[in-house]
Design an enzyme around this catalytic site. Sequence first.
Site, PDB file in Angstrom:
ATOM      1  N   ASP A 152       0.779  -1.217  -0.070  1.00  0.00           N
ATOM      2  CA  ASP A 152      -0.096   0.034  -0.039  1.00  0.00           C
ATOM      3  C   ASP A 152       0.878   1.305  -0.090  1.00  0.00           C
ATOM      4  O   ASP A 152       2.051   1.336   0.604  1.00  0.00           O
ATOM      5  CB  ASP A 152      -0.995  -0.012   0.924  1.00  0.00           C
ATOM      6  N   ARG A 203      -1.311  -0.123  -8.711  1.00  0.00           N
ATOM      7  CA  ARG A 203      -2.732   0.029  -8.240  1.00  0.00           C
ATOM      8  C   ARG A 203      -2.646   1.384  -8.258  1.00  0.00           C
ATOM      9  O   ARG A 203      -2.079   2.211  -7.716  1.00  0.00           O
ATOM     10  CB  ARG A 203      -3.116  -0.433  -6.954  1.00  0.00           C
ATOM     11  N   LYS A 214      -6.610   7.740  -6.002  1.00  0.00           N
ATOM     12  CA  LYS A 214      -6.736   9.123  -5.727  1.00  0.00           C
ATOM     13  C   LYS A 214      -5.525   9.391  -4.739  1.00  0.00           C
ATOM     14  O   LYS A 214      -5.220  10.574  -4.859  1.00  0.00           O
ATOM     15  CB  LYS A 214      -8.076   9.513  -5.734  1.00  0.00           C
ATOM     16  N   GLY A 215      -5.603   8.602  -3.733  1.00  0.00           N
ATOM     17  CA  GLY A 215      -4.883   9.079  -2.446  1.00  0.00           C
ATOM     18  C   GLY A 215      -5.891   9.546  -1.139  1.00  0.00           C
ATOM     19  O   GLY A 215      -6.749  10.266  -1.448  1.00  0.00           O
ATOM     20  N   ARG A 217      -9.983   7.322   8.145  1.00  0.00           N
ATOM     21  CA  ARG A 217      -9.771   7.990   6.552  1.00  0.00           C
ATOM     22  C   ARG A 217     -11.091   7.587   5.825  1.00  0.00           C
ATOM     23  O   ARG A 217     -11.552   8.543   5.081  1.00  0.00           O
ATOM     24  CB  ARG A 217      -8.606   7.231   6.019  1.00  0.00           C
TER      25      ARG A 217
HETATM   26  C1  FAD Z   1      -8.739  -1.314  -3.383  1.00  0.00           C
HETATM   27  C2  FAD Z   1      -8.284   0.168  -3.032  1.00  0.00           C
HETATM   28  C3  FAD Z   1      -7.122   0.386  -2.374  1.00  0.00           C
HETATM   29  C4  FAD Z   1      -6.439   1.674  -1.854  1.00  0.00           C
HETATM   30  N1  FAD Z   1      -5.322   1.681  -1.498  1.00  0.00           N
HETATM   31  C5  FAD Z   1      -4.792   3.025  -1.129  1.00  0.00           C
HETATM   32  C6  FAD Z   1      -3.427   3.225  -0.973  1.00  0.00           C
HETATM   33  O1  FAD Z   1      -2.659   2.171  -0.849  1.00  0.00           O
HETATM   34  N2  FAD Z   1      -2.991   4.506  -0.517  1.00  0.00           N
HETATM   35  C7  FAD Z   1      -3.949   5.625  -0.464  1.00  0.00           C
HETATM   36  O2  FAD Z   1      -3.489   6.431  -0.329  1.00  0.00           O
HETATM   37  N3  FAD Z   1      -5.359   5.348  -0.871  1.00  0.00           N
HETATM   38  C8  FAD Z   1      -5.718   4.121  -1.229  1.00  0.00           C
HETATM   39  N4  FAD Z   1      -7.087   3.665  -1.522  1.00  0.00           N
HETATM   40  C9  FAD Z   1      -7.914   4.987  -1.135  1.00  0.00           C
HETATM   41  C10 FAD Z   1      -8.156   6.042  -2.302  1.00  0.00           C
HETATM   42  O3  FAD Z   1      -6.828   6.829  -2.209  1.00  0.00           O
HETATM   43  C11 FAD Z   1      -9.233   6.789  -2.018  1.00  0.00           C
HETATM   44  O4  FAD Z   1      -9.025   7.614  -0.804  1.00  0.00           O
HETATM   45  C12 FAD Z   1     -10.617   6.254  -1.863  1.00  0.00           C
HETATM   46  O5  FAD Z   1     -10.586   5.198  -2.782  1.00  0.00           O
HETATM   47  C13 FAD Z   1     -11.784   7.214  -2.461  1.00  0.00           C
HETATM   48  O6  FAD Z   1     -11.414   7.902  -3.668  1.00  0.00           O
HETATM   49  P1  FAD Z   1     -12.300   7.297  -4.924  1.00  0.00           P
HETATM   50  O7  FAD Z   1     -11.489   6.857  -5.865  1.00  0.00           O
HETATM   51  O8  FAD Z   1     -13.446   6.295  -4.496  1.00  0.00           O
HETATM   52  O9  FAD Z   1     -13.200   8.687  -5.366  1.00  0.00           O
HETATM   53  P2  FAD Z   1     -14.044   9.763  -4.651  1.00  0.00           P
HETATM   54  O10 FAD Z   1     -13.853  10.760  -5.688  1.00  0.00           O
HETATM   55  O11 FAD Z   1     -13.311  10.073  -3.427  1.00  0.00           O
HETATM   56  O12 FAD Z   1     -15.335   9.018  -4.259  1.00  0.00           O
HETATM   57  C14 FAD Z   1     -16.353   8.677  -5.648  1.00  0.00           C
HETATM   58  C15 FAD Z   1     -17.570   7.860  -5.020  1.00  0.00           C
HETATM   59  O13 FAD Z   1     -17.182   6.852  -4.283  1.00  0.00           O
HETATM   60  C16 FAD Z   1     -18.029   6.602  -3.168  1.00  0.00           C
HETATM   61  N5  FAD Z   1     -17.106   6.686  -2.138  1.00  0.00           N
HETATM   62  C17 FAD Z   1     -15.887   7.063  -2.013  1.00  0.00           C
HETATM   63  N6  FAD Z   1     -15.235   6.879  -0.684  1.00  0.00           N
HETATM   64  C18 FAD Z   1     -16.301   6.439   0.063  1.00  0.00           C
HETATM   65  C19 FAD Z   1     -16.439   6.052   1.471  1.00  0.00           C
HETATM   66  N7  FAD Z   1     -15.343   6.090   2.325  1.00  0.00           N
HETATM   67  N8  FAD Z   1     -17.691   5.705   1.954  1.00  0.00           N
HETATM   68  C20 FAD Z   1     -18.726   5.760   1.018  1.00  0.00           C
HETATM   69  N9  FAD Z   1     -18.630   5.978  -0.180  1.00  0.00           N
HETATM   70  C21 FAD Z   1     -17.536   6.369  -0.761  1.00  0.00           C
HETATM   71  C22 FAD Z   1     -18.953   7.889  -3.191  1.00  0.00           C
HETATM   72  O14 FAD Z   1     -20.135   7.460  -3.879  1.00  0.00           O
HETATM   73  C23 FAD Z   1     -18.057   8.916  -3.916  1.00  0.00           C
HETATM   74  O15 FAD Z   1     -18.893   9.813  -4.675  1.00  0.00           O
HETATM   75  C24 FAD Z   1      -7.680   2.505  -1.927  1.00  0.00           C
HETATM   76  C25 FAD Z   1      -8.789   2.421  -2.513  1.00  0.00           C
HETATM   77  C26 FAD Z   1      -9.175   1.290  -3.094  1.00  0.00           C
HETATM   78  C27 FAD Z   1     -10.592   1.181  -3.546  1.00  0.00           C
END
Ligand code: FAD
Length: 285
Positions: free
Chosen positions: A109, A160, A163-164, A264
């Site tokens: 990660d 992978r 967005k962060g 988070r």
């Molecule tokens: C499999 C996986 C592994 C990850 N690993 C890492 C990592 O190693 N390092 C890192 O910094 N980040 C990691 N992340 C987290 C990532 O960086 C984002 O913070 C997180 O995925 C939210 O961003 P989004 O791309 O879903 O888009 P966003 O624009 O934030 O969200 C889009 C839509 O997704 C839904 N959504 C998003 N988050 C949530 C929530 N918490 N609860 C409910 N609905 C939500 C909502 O419907 C929202 O409108 C990971 C995410 C995933 C899916």
Amino acid sequence: MRRSASFARRFIAGETVAEAIEAARAVEARGMLISLDLLGESVANLAAADAATREYLEVIDAIIASGIERNISVKLTQLGLDVDKASAVDNLRKIMERAAPAGFFVRVDMEQSSYTDVTLEIFETLWGHGCREIGVVLQSALHRSERDLARLNALGARVRLVKGAYKEPKAVAYAKKSDVDAAYARMLKVLITDGHYGAIATHDPAMIALARGWASAAGVTPDRFEFQMLYGIRRDLQSMLMNAGYRVRVYIPFGREWFPYFMRRLGERPANVMFVIRGILRERG
Ligand SMILES: Cc1cc2nc3c(=O)[nH]c(=O)nc-3n(C[C@H](O)[C@H](O)[C@H](O)COP(=O)(O)OP(=O)(O)OC[C@H]3O[C@@H](n4cnc5c(N)ncnc54)[C@H](O)[C@@H]3O)c2cc1C
């Protein structure tokens, strides 16, 4: 999970590996892939890092015994990166030595931007030693990530794309969400066309639509990449993608150290805070 913390259950599979395996079985029964993540980060001494490493080795053994897919995610600060880099590398090696021969894939990660350099350096060192059952994560929020993606693609590494999840200083990261999203879209295109079994980790329907469109336009078939989502988030989208013929991996966090991960997830969506408060009130009522 303790009853007092059962509201966290929406995002965390439980505190024990048995609960995580049960959750993984349920995800697999829906036709999806899994990655188990033993929660923990920022350990403050080598004893805690060693304990986390031993626990990971036990998780690996439990996964093997259970017959679920062999895929885990780890954090380097959980393995002692804040205390001593060499020890963290050593601990990751121990995990790889148990996991790789058993056919696991291990995703490292990505944590805060202060760890990006050292995380990629450690990844590239292991890669240089021939370790191929390992992958990294890049965050579109960081200015540097497009360059990192080009380098990792050239290496042949599995990336992978996220967005962060961390609050970052303006000097290194986009401050506006629209800029993070635009960078994600640019990186997505590169990941699909030049990447190596890229993992598109997002719940954002706009990004998912772009990925599908670009992949089909470039003739990149659905077996050459995968979507990834977090346990408990957008199950509807997970099923929709799976039914449309795409690979979907669900990241399943578990363990006693769930609090930072949970915070988070709350921070990402204000509605989650209300959801949790309602849950707590219901439990008390
Ligand atoms: C499999 C996986 C592994 C990850 N690993 C890492 C990592 O190693 N390092 C890192 O910094 N980040 C990691 N992340 C987290 C990532 O960086 C984002 O913070 C997180 O995925 C939210 O961003 P989004 O791309 O879903 O888009 P966003 O624009 O934030 O969200 C889009 C839509 O997704 C839904 N959504 C998003 N988050 C949530 C929530 N918490 N609860 C409910 N609905 C939500 C909502 O419907 C929202 O409108 C990971 C995410 C995933 C899916």
